[in-house]
Motif scaffolding. Structure first.
Motif, PDB file in Angstrom:
ATOM      1  N   GLY A   5      -0.779 -10.155 -10.252  1.00 39.70           N
ATOM      2  CA  GLY A   5      -2.239 -10.165 -10.296  1.00 39.70           C
ATOM      3  C   GLY A   5      -2.767 -11.336  -9.500  1.00 39.70           C
ATOM      4  N   ILE A   6      -3.486 -12.222 -10.163  1.00 37.28           N
ATOM      5  CA  ILE A   6      -4.137 -13.322  -9.469  1.00 37.28           C
ATOM      6  C   ILE A   6      -3.756 -14.659 -10.082  1.00 37.28           C
ATOM      7  CG2 ILE A   6      -6.109 -12.001  -8.645  1.00 37.28           C
ATOM      8  CD1 ILE A   6      -7.662 -12.966 -11.100  1.00 37.28           C
ATOM      9  N   GLY A   7      -3.836 -15.700  -9.272  1.00 38.97           N
ATOM     10  CA  GLY A   7      -3.692 -17.050  -9.780  1.00 38.97           C
ATOM     11  C   GLY A   7      -2.377 -17.736  -9.499  1.00 38.97           C
ATOM     12  N   GLY A   8      -1.289 -16.958  -9.304  1.00 38.26           N
ATOM     13  CA  GLY A   8      -0.004 -17.582  -9.049  1.00 38.26           C
ATOM     14  C   GLY A   8       0.392 -18.526 -10.169  1.00 38.26           C
ATOM     15  N   GLN A   9       1.123 -19.602  -9.820  1.00 34.71           N
ATOM     16  CA  GLN A   9       1.556 -20.565 -10.832  1.00 34.71           C
ATOM     17  C   GLN A   9       0.384 -21.308 -11.453  1.00 34.71           C
ATOM     18  OE1 GLN A   9       5.233 -22.835 -10.763  1.00 34.71           O
ATOM     19  NE2 GLN A   9       5.510 -22.224  -8.625  1.00 34.71           N
ATOM     20  N   ALA A  10      -0.752 -21.353 -10.750  1.00 34.12           N
ATOM     21  CA  ALA A  10      -1.914 -22.073 -11.296  1.00 34.12           C
ATOM     22  C   ALA A  10      -2.383 -21.472 -12.608  1.00 34.12           C
ATOM     23  CB  ALA A  10      -3.055 -22.061 -10.276  1.00 34.12           C
TER      24      ALA A  10
ATOM     25  N   TYR B 130      -9.623 -31.087  -9.750  1.00 28.69           N
ATOM     26  CA  TYR B 130     -10.087 -30.149  -8.726  1.00 28.69           C
ATOM     27  C   TYR B 130     -11.560 -30.414  -8.447  1.00 28.69           C
ATOM     28  CZ  TYR B 130     -10.596 -25.909  -6.005  1.00 28.69           C
ATOM     29  OH  TYR B 130     -10.818 -25.025  -4.978  1.00 28.69           O
ATOM     30  N   LEU B 131     -11.898 -30.523  -7.163  1.00 25.79           N
ATOM     31  CA  LEU B 131     -13.246 -30.903  -6.743  1.00 25.79           C
ATOM     32  C   LEU B 131     -14.304 -29.981  -7.337  1.00 25.79           C
ATOM     33  CD1 LEU B 131     -14.842 -32.827  -4.817  1.00 25.79           C
ATOM     34  CD2 LEU B 131     -14.687 -31.012  -3.105  1.00 25.79           C
ATOM     35  N   GLY B 132     -15.335 -30.586  -7.915  1.00 27.91           N
ATOM     36  CA  GLY B 132     -16.484 -29.827  -8.393  1.00 27.91           C
ATOM     37  C   GLY B 132     -16.431 -29.407  -9.840  1.00 27.91           C
ATOM     38  N   PHE B 133     -15.343 -29.745 -10.549  1.00 26.06           N
ATOM     39  CA  PHE B 133     -15.227 -29.377 -11.959  1.00 26.06           C
ATOM     40  C   PHE B 133     -14.964 -30.633 -12.786  1.00 26.06           C
ATOM     41  CE2 PHE B 133     -14.342 -25.470  -9.708  1.00 26.06           C
ATOM     42  CZ  PHE B 133     -15.060 -24.535 -10.438  1.00 26.06           C
ATOM     43  N   PRO B 134     -15.997 -31.433 -13.028  1.00 27.39           N
ATOM     44  CA  PRO B 134     -15.777 -32.709 -13.728  1.00 27.39           C
ATOM     45  C   PRO B 134     -15.245 -32.547 -15.138  1.00 27.39           C
ATOM     46  CG  PRO B 134     -18.129 -32.205 -13.585  1.00 27.39           C
ATOM     47  CD  PRO B 134     -17.416 -31.218 -12.709  1.00 27.39           C
ATOM     48  N   ARG B 135     -15.476 -31.396 -15.754  1.00 31.70           N
ATOM     49  CA  ARG B 135     -14.943 -31.160 -17.093  1.00 31.70           C
ATOM     50  C   ARG B 135     -13.602 -30.437 -17.051  1.00 31.70           C
ATOM     51  NH1 ARG B 135     -20.383 -30.940 -17.323  1.00 31.70           N
ATOM     52  NH2 ARG B 135     -21.359 -32.271 -18.884  1.00 31.70           N
ATOM     53  N   GLY B 136     -13.054 -30.242 -15.843  1.00 29.20           N
ATOM     54  CA  GLY B 136     -11.804 -29.526 -15.696  1.00 29.20           C
ATOM     55  C   GLY B 136     -12.018 -28.022 -15.760  1.00 29.20           C
ATOM     56  N   ILE B 137     -11.004 -27.291 -15.374  1.00 30.09           N
ATOM     57  CA  ILE B 137     -11.060 -25.825 -15.414  1.00 30.09           C
ATOM     58  C   ILE B 137      -9.637 -25.309 -15.573  1.00 30.09           C
ATOM     59  CG2 ILE B 137     -10.924 -25.647 -12.885  1.00 30.09           C
ATOM     60  CD1 ILE B 137     -12.700 -23.130 -13.136  1.00 30.09           C
ATOM     61  N   SER B 138      -9.470 -24.274 -16.369  1.00 32.55           N
ATOM     62  CA  SER B 138      -8.130 -23.711 -16.525  1.00 32.55           C
ATOM     63  C   SER B 138      -7.745 -22.935 -15.274  1.00 32.55           C
ATOM     64  CB  SER B 138      -8.080 -22.788 -17.746  1.00 32.55           C
ATOM     65  OG  SER B 138      -8.797 -21.587 -17.495  1.00 32.55           O
ATOM     66  N   GLY B 139      -6.444 -22.819 -15.039  1.00 35.62           N
ATOM     67  CA  GLY B 139      -5.984 -22.069 -13.878  1.00 35.62           C
ATOM     68  C   GLY B 139      -6.417 -20.618 -13.928  1.00 35.62           C
ATOM     69  N   ALA B 140      -6.390 -20.011 -15.128  1.00 36.77           N
ATOM     70  CA  ALA B 140      -6.795 -18.612 -15.257  1.00 36.77           C
ATOM     71  C   ALA B 140      -8.273 -18.434 -14.958  1.00 36.77           C
ATOM     72  CB  ALA B 140      -6.482 -18.108 -16.663  1.00 36.77           C
ATOM     73  N   ASP B 141      -9.106 -19.365 -15.434  1.00 35.42           N
ATOM     74  CA  ASP B 141     -10.545 -19.264 -15.181  1.00 35.42           C
ATOM     75  C   ASP B 141     -10.845 -19.442 -13.697  1.00 35.42           C
ATOM     76  OD1 ASP B 141     -13.243 -18.977 -15.675  1.00 35.42           O
ATOM     77  OD2 ASP B 141     -13.530 -21.007 -16.439  1.00 35.42           O
TER      78      ASP B 141
END
Length: 551
Positions: free
Chosen positions: A263-268, A277-288
């Motif tokens: 599907g999508i996302g690979g190992q992330a 990751y730039l632009g996500f000061p609160r962090g973001i999950s790899g799936a999201d």
């Protein structure tokens, strides 16, 4: 069970009035709001709630409580409600100051808080609510209460039930697993009417009994067959590099198809929180992140063929031909290889037999709720392993990180090392490897080897998460695609003199030894194994595609 609580505490009455107004006005229909005026009162109330078995989704605390940091109270919340989101409220005037920034970074790194929010401004303050709703969605994800969660029901943890969960994980689809014989499982089965297991119950009520991978992908809303044979751009691989190439290629008017065997996302996908990751000061999950990128590329016009494997690639007169395992053939003016790399198999047969029954490759984000109150182990020394350890520590009684290297600094970022070292229920064993283990139907022990002394130790373990090494997905490529000794694809200046002579021109950046075929992300020799660099490489590959089309 009663509605979960949103708890707020501060000794500033003006702040509490504003916070209570915003929380009640927006969330009171789905959550109970509890506002308190002191840290002592808040701690006593939270202890009572924990003793009563109540659910607390979020605790907000003022920056200072009776002269002490609000983060001190939030640190104590974790022991009572490990899944609750802990948010520090700060004044607007303190945003951007070095002192406040350092304090917040230190509090997050040490695990005392999850993040911060600006205290609410006069309504409507949508920025405040964006911070609150983002945190609530994280809590819902952790509790398997996120919108459109798919139920997977099986009679055992392993076998086809595990494979189905793995397919959903690859498609970045929120899901939870229920044993058919459990109380909750029986309730879902009765309501849905499932008769044959394993089964999937979709958010719209549809039931799929023992579906194939293609049926799962189709039911979860992903395309499974190419909708045309001729494309300007074909991307093989749906990880961050492939999704980035799809977004930039489609947005710039190229007829684009992305093919992936999963599907999508690979190992992330296995990263529970990507904080750098730039632009996500609160962090973001790899799936999201993967879901957002997929939707972005889809809106721009990219098309997707999931659960199909590219089996051959060749340069022919009318373009680059890619053949699929389903018999399909697509022809493109340019191809981007973004097949990434997967975690290396441990190779210990008794543990391989327990995949899905206590042994997992990646997938810490989706399997974490299964290990509540247990002793678990994570093997790996890179950032993905560090993120998994911190996420699992919110659920497990104790998490042990097993690393072959002599120190964490050999492969892990500093922002992860510090909280790992400071989290009380995390142990780190460097210079160590897993060489054995087993269990009767579910993992119950591991055998560890000290690499320096060669001594063996048997330890009890409820789950093992493996995030080791990187094996590029290049076995299917023809020999004309030059690779290094480990199978990673050579590009641009790394190509041999013979390959460069065969071009008749200077190879473009990220172009492989086959003209018109580019490589981006983890599959490329010399790439930086980070999500941000993979995304950047995907966009750079599209620059090369545009230059190619003008030659």
């Amino acid at each position: 069970m009663s509605s979960p609580l949103l708890v707020a505490v501060d000794d500033d009455p003006d702040l509490m009035r504003d916070v209570e107004r915003e929380l009640v006005n927006r969330y009171a229909s789905d959550y109970r709001v509890c506002c308190l005026s002191s840290a002592r009162e808040a701690l006593a109330t939270l202890e009572d709630l924990a003793a009563a078995g109540e659910q607390v989704a979020m605790v907000l605390a003022g920056e200072e409580l009776a002269g002490a940091p609000g983060s001190a109270l939030l640190a104590e919340v974790r022991a009572l409600f490990p899944h609750a989101q802990r948010v520090l409220l700060i004044e607007w005037g303190r945003l951007g100051t070095a002192e406040t920034g350092d304090a917040i970074f230190e509090a997050i790194s040490s695990g005392r808080i999850d993040h911060y929010a600006l205290r609410p401004a006069p309504p409507p303050d949508e920025q405040f609510h964006q911070a609150i709703s983002t945190s609530l969605l994280r809590w819902a994800d952790a509790q398997r209460r996120a919108p459109y969660t798919i139920d997977v029901i099986g009679e055992t943890w392993s076998g086809r039930a595990y494979e189905m969960r793995a397919v959903l994980e690859r498609c970045a689809m929120p899901h939870r697993f229920l044993l058919a014989g459990s109380d909750e499982g029986r309730a879902v089965v009765t309501r849905a009417g499932a008769r044959r297991f394993p089964a999937m119950v979709m958010p719209d009520g549809r039931v799929l009994e023992d579906p194939t991978d293609l049926e799962i992908a189709a039911a979860s809303g992903t395309a499974v067959t190419p909708d045309r044979e001729q494309y300007e751009l074909v991307i093989v691989g749906g990880g961050p590099a492939g999704l980035s190439a799809a977004v930039y290629g489609a947005s710039e008017g190229l007829r684009t198809l992305l093919i992936d065997s999963g599907g999508i996302g690979g190992q992330a996908r296995s990263s529970s929180s990507i904080r750098n990751y730039l632009g996500f000061p609160r962090g973001i999950s790899g799936a999201d992140l993967a879901r957002r990128a997929y939707q972005q590329a889809w809106v721009f016009g990219a098309r997707f063929a999931f659960m199909q494997t590219a089996t051959h690639l060749a340069r022919e007169r009318d373009g680059v031909v890619v053949r699929l395992n389903t018999g399909g053939v697509v022809v493109a003016r340019a191809v981007v290889l973004a097949t990434g790399a997967s975690y290396r198999r441990l190779g210990v047969e008794p543990l391989e037999a327990l995949r899905g029954a206590g042994v997992f490759y990646g997938a810490a984000a989706s399997e974490a709720p299964l290990v509540a109150g247990q002793d678990v182990y994570v093997v790996g020394g890179a950032n993905s392993a560090g993120q998994a350890v911190l996420h699992l520590a919110r659920y497990a009684k104790r998490v042990t990180l097993v690393v072959r290297a002599a120190s964490l600094a050999a492969g892990m970022s500093h922002y992860l090392i510090r909280p790992i070292e400071e989290t009380p229920n995390i142990d780190v064993r460097t210079g160590t490897e897993v060489v054995g283990g087993g269990g009767d139907g579910w993992l119950d022990h591991l055998v560890l080897r000290d690499r320096a002394s060669d001594e063996l130790e048997r330890v009890g373990a409820y789950a093992l998460f493996l995030m080791i090494g990187a094996r590029p997905h290049t076995d299917w490529l023809p020999g004309t695609v030059e690779q290094d000794e480990d199978g990673f694809i050579l590009t641009g200046p790394d190509l041999s003199d013979a390959a460069v002579r065969a071009f008749g021109r200077r190879p473009l950046t990220l172009e492989t030894s086959i003209p018109g075929v580019f490589a981006a992300g983890d599959v490329r020799h010399g790439s930086v194994k980070r999500v941000a660099s993979a995304v950047g490489a995907g966009s750079i590959a599209i620059q090369g595609v545009h230059r190619l089309l003008t030659i």
